[in-house]
Scaffold this motif. Structure first.
Motif, PDB file in Angstrom:
ATOM      1  N   ALA A   1      15.640   4.504  -8.497  1.00 49.57           N
ATOM      2  CA  ALA A   1      14.436   4.203  -7.506  1.00 49.57           C
ATOM      3  C   ALA A   1      13.144   4.354  -8.254  1.00 49.57           C
ATOM      4  N   VAL A   2      12.218   3.915  -7.683  1.00 48.06           N
ATOM      5  CA  VAL A   2      10.804   3.991  -8.476  1.00 48.06           C
ATOM      6  C   VAL A   2       9.729   4.191  -7.035  1.00 48.06           C
ATOM      7  N   PHE A   3       8.679   5.204  -7.319  1.00 49.88           N
ATOM      8  CA  PHE A   3       7.723   5.008  -6.582  1.00 49.88           C
ATOM      9  C   PHE A   3       6.449   4.734  -7.384  1.00 49.88           C
ATOM     10  N   ALA A   4       5.968   3.564  -6.931  1.00 49.70           N
ATOM     11  CA  ALA A   4       4.766   3.125  -7.637  1.00 49.70           C
ATOM     12  C   ALA A   4       3.538   3.263  -6.825  1.00 49.70           C
ATOM     13  N   CYS A   5       2.446   3.965  -7.326  1.00 56.54           N
ATOM     14  CA  CYS A   5       1.690   4.419  -6.744  1.00 56.54           C
ATOM     15  C   CYS A   5       0.531   3.394  -6.399  1.00 56.54           C
ATOM     16  N   SER A   6       0.865   2.250  -6.287  1.00 61.64           N
ATOM     17  CA  SER A   6       0.084   1.442  -5.563  1.00 61.64           C
ATOM     18  C   SER A   6       0.739  -0.010  -5.358  1.00 61.64           C
TER      19      SER A   6
ATOM     20  N   VAL B   1       9.150   1.966  -3.700  1.00 62.07           N
ATOM     21  CA  VAL B   1       8.120   2.456  -2.665  1.00 62.07           C
ATOM     22  C   VAL B   1       6.900   2.167  -3.147  1.00 62.07           C
ATOM     23  N   GLY B   2       5.852   1.651  -2.525  1.00 58.17           N
ATOM     24  CA  GLY B   2       4.436   1.573  -2.960  1.00 58.17           C
ATOM     25  C   GLY B   2       3.705   2.445  -2.248  1.00 58.17           C
ATOM     26  N   TYR B   3       2.379   2.109  -2.241  1.00 56.51           N
ATOM     27  CA  TYR B   3       1.232   2.889  -1.938  1.00 56.51           C
ATOM     28  C   TYR B   3       0.007   1.874  -1.419  1.00 56.51           C
TER      29      TYR B   3
ATOM     30  N   THR C   1       6.228   1.420   2.045  1.00 54.91           N
ATOM     31  CA  THR C   1       4.888   1.804   1.172  1.00 54.91           C
ATOM     32  C   THR C   1       4.239   2.790   1.976  1.00 54.91           C
ATOM     33  N   VAL C   2       3.239   3.506   1.460  1.00 54.21           N
ATOM     34  CA  VAL C   2       2.601   4.636   2.064  1.00 54.21           C
ATOM     35  C   VAL C   2       1.259   4.098   2.785  1.00 54.21           C
ATOM     36  N   ARG C   3       0.854   3.961   3.960  1.00 51.65           N
ATOM     37  CA  ARG C   3      -0.096   3.317   4.548  1.00 51.65           C
ATOM     38  C   ARG C   3      -1.634   4.223   4.579  1.00 51.65           C
ATOM     39  N   GLN C   4      -2.371   3.659   4.026  1.00 46.73           N
ATOM     40  CA  GLN C   4      -3.818   4.308   4.130  1.00 46.73           C
ATOM     41  C   GLN C   4      -4.727   3.365   4.634  1.00 46.73           C
ATOM     42  N   ASP C   5      -5.519   3.696   5.542  1.00 44.41           N
ATOM     43  CA  ASP C   5      -6.537   2.715   6.300  1.00 44.41           C
ATOM     44  C   ASP C   5      -7.757   2.444   5.314  1.00 44.41           C
ATOM     45  N   VAL C   6      -7.554   1.494   4.492  1.00 41.08           N
ATOM     46  CA  VAL C   6      -8.489   1.219   3.510  1.00 41.08           C
ATOM     47  C   VAL C   6      -9.973   0.955   4.086  1.00 41.08           C
TER      48      VAL C   6
END
Length: 348
Positions: A258-263, A288-290, A305-310
């Protein structure tokens, strides 16, 4: 109504049509106090009928405001215009400033030589305040803004302490990066993944460091071994960087699962490398992204992915600065941290 090509309507013409003094028109146009509501409305109607446009230079002499805000992105234009993160943040900023009849002046940092140029502009009285984001640890821009006394709001948690270069209490808008990363990696652990890598952004940015810390949080406990440092690679928050980092990780730890990519951009680069190596996602390696920007849903397979409301974060930055400009000293204002939420799709 003004005639195209004819003389511009004057303040005196508005006053004559509204039946008030020139000084009253000036107070209404410049947002001054002491004018009754019915008089203010008569002036506004006269302004609309004549098509009067206030002289910005004259207005600034009265209000000591320029009606403009500098948006400073500490990245080169090639990065800014290729990353949908910046487009969404600028959209949120632009809409909030436009609603307040405030102009947006975009400034980017191509090289270290630009710092002095931007610093001179910020201290020259050309703008009322500044919004700064994508700052790196050695950026001199916050200190320049502080030295000029310019009200400033930062995108992302500043790396300096409360008594640092931006004053005693820096104002900023951020997402809970550390918790978002914890959610991402915990999800992978709960899916049975045991050799989980991470592709970070530049660690001289607090968002990248916070996401790496969240990755470590999710994998560290009293009964777990230390994180294998070979599972950590820098992808520079770009798709190409994610592609290179994924290749380096596979070379170092071929059995990672597995890999968590921070974007999301780095995650799309990782997907390209995995496909080129003949590895299936998520069967062989979960990803998984971000950010949860548009490319996440378009990816093949669609990206967990991890959602942030940009866009909302950009709007909040502009709103916080406008509130700071309206306040006497801004002492009642506080930084804003928005939540991060995991969005599960097919890649994990």
């Amino acid at each position: 109504m003004s005639v195209p090509g004819g003389p511009r309507p004057t303040l005196e013409a508005v006053a004559a049509l509204a039946g008030v003094s020139r000084a009253t028109v000036s107070r209404v146009v410049n947002g001054g106090p002491g004018v009754r509501a019915e008089i203010r409305e008569k002036v506004r109607q006269a302004v609309a009928e004549l098509g009067y446009v206030p002289n910005i230079a004259a207005r600034s002499l009265v209000t000591r405001r320029t009606g403009a805000v500098a948006v400073v992105i500490a990245e080169p234009e090639t990065r800014v215009f290729s990353d949908p993160f910046f487009a969404q943040q600028l959209r949120g900023i632009g809409r909030e400033l436009a609603a307040a009849d405030t102009q947006l002046l975009l400034m980017m940092v191509e090289s270290d030589r630009d710092h002095a140029r931007i610093g001179r502009y910020l201290s020259g009285g050309h703008v009322d305040g500044a919004l700064m984001f994508s700052l790196h640890r050695t950026d001199p821009l916050p200190a320049m803004a502080a030295d000029s006394g310019l009200p400033t709001v930062f995108g992302g948690r500043p790396h300096w302490p409360a008594d640092g270069p931006a004053g005693d209490r820096p104002l900023y808008v951020d997402t809970d990066n550390r918790d978002g990363a914890r959610q991402a990696v915990t999800h992978l652990v709960n899916r049975g993944r045991r050799r989980i890598a991470v592709i970070t952004g530049p660690l001289d940015q607090t968002s990248a460091q916070d996401r790496l810390d969240g990755y470590r949080d999710a994998l560290t406990g009293p009964d777990t071994p230390p994180v294998d440092e070979r599972l950590i690679a820098d992808g520079s928050f770009t798709a190409e960087g994610g592609e290179r980092a994924m290749a380096a990780l596979l070379d170092a730890v071929p059995d990672l699962d597995a890999v968590f990519a921070c974007s999301d951009l780095m995650a799309t680069g990782a997907l390209r490398t995995l496909r080129a190596r003949g590895l299936r996602v998520p069967a062989d390696v979960a990803v998984v992204g971000y950010d949860d920007l548009a490319p996440a849903a378009w990816a093949d397979p669609p990206l967990t992915t991890v959602r942030q409301d940009v866009q909302e974060m950009g709007r909040l930055m502009a709103r916080l600065l406008l509130d700071r400009l309206a306040a006497d000293d801004g002492a009642h204002l506080s930084p804003v941290v928005t939540p991060a939420t995991l969005v599960v799709r097919e890649s994990a």
